[in-house]
Design a protein around this motif. Structure first.
Motif, mmCIF file in Angstrom:
data_model
loop_
_atom_site.group_PDB
_atom_site.id
_atom_site.type_symbol
_atom_site.label_atom_id
_atom_site.label_comp_id
_atom_site.label_asym_id
_atom_site.label_seq_id
_atom_site.Cartn_x
_atom_site.Cartn_y
_atom_site.Cartn_z
ATOM 1 N N SER A 2 -79.643 25.832 11.267
ATOM 2 C CA SER A 2 -79.760 24.491 10.471
ATOM 3 C C SER A 2 -81.035 24.087 9.847
ATOM 4 N N LEU A 36 -80.203 26.252 19.337
ATOM 5 C CA LEU A 36 -79.066 26.764 18.687
ATOM 6 C C LEU A 36 -77.861 26.521 19.864
ATOM 7 N N ASP A 37 -78.140 26.809 20.993
ATOM 8 C CA ASP A 37 -76.995 26.689 22.142
ATOM 9 C C ASP A 37 -76.817 25.371 22.288
ATOM 10 N N ASP A 39 -76.486 23.091 20.070
ATOM 11 C CA ASP A 39 -75.858 22.600 18.831
ATOM 12 C C ASP A 39 -76.239 21.289 18.472
ATOM 13 N N GLN A 41 -77.520 18.319 16.050
ATOM 14 C CA GLN A 41 -77.010 18.013 14.844
ATOM 15 C C GLN A 41 -77.924 17.116 13.867
#
Length: 214
Positions: A2, A36-37, A39, A41
């Motif tokens: 992201s 990344l793991d 997550d 936001q």
């Protein structure tokens, strides 16, 4: 990846420019995978877990500087400059570490007090050397006239004393540099020890150290 994570990793990489390239890449890879793991936001969620990129970089650099393993790879570069950088990085890392404000203040105060003591010792040594040289010159000037009087024997004594003082002071001048290196080395060793006690959580994460339990 992201945009939020991309921006965070990019800034972290910039803040870790003092790390060797291979180590920096390992650290970046670790935190890239971590984010990344996880997550994440939002940027706030990342900051709540890791701190800002600047804060995390300070903790990584401080942990790296305090690490016995990282120091053993830099044996050939133990200069005054590297020791001074070690002291500064660990101090910044302590101020950035989430160990509680009162505790952070205590450790920072102790470290700053150590630096003040070392500076005082250095200043006292330099003042002593300069006092020998200036004192010798002063005695020589004040007693030079005795050589042309009936008290020439006394004048010779003071001339000899002034030359001895000046010579000792000049001989000690080269030692000042060595003394600075000694003080910085001892101070850096102490800071590494304190840093090792503070950083119970290891922030210097690489592929080889990612198995360390936090």
């Amino acid at each position: 990846m992201s945009k939020i994570i991309e921006d965070y990793i990019k800034e972290l990489n910039q803040k870790l420019e003092d790390l060797p390239e291979s180590d920096r890449q390992d650290v970046i890879d670790y935190y890239h995978e971590f984010l990344l793991d996880g997550d994440f936001q939002t940027e706030q969620a990342i900051i709540e877990d890791l701190g800002t990129p600047k804060m995390l970089a300070r903790k990584v650099l401080a942990d790296y500087s305090a690490s016995a393993d990282s120091q053993s790879t830099k044996q050939s570069r133990k200069s005054s400059h590297s020791n001074l950088k070690t002291i500064w990085l660990i101090l910044l890392g302590v101020l950035a570490a989430p160990i509680g404000i009162p505790l952070a203040i205590v450790f920072a105060f102790v470290m700053i007090a150590v630096l003040v003591i070392f500076c005082a010792v250095f200043i006292a040594f330099v003042a002593f050397v300069l006092a020998l040289i200036t004192g010798g010159i002063f005695v020589l000037v004040k007693t030079f006239g005795l050589l042309c009087s009936s008290n020439w024997a006394t004048g010779m004594f003071y001339v000899g004393l002034s030359l001895a003082l000046t010579t000792i002071g000049i001989m000690l001048l080269p030692i000042i540099g060595k003394f600075v290196q000694f003080l910085l080395a001892r101070c850096a060793t102490l800071f590494r020890y304190l840093g090792g006690k503070i950083f119970k959580r290891h922030y210097f994460k690489t592929r080889s150290t990612s198995g360390i339990e936090e």
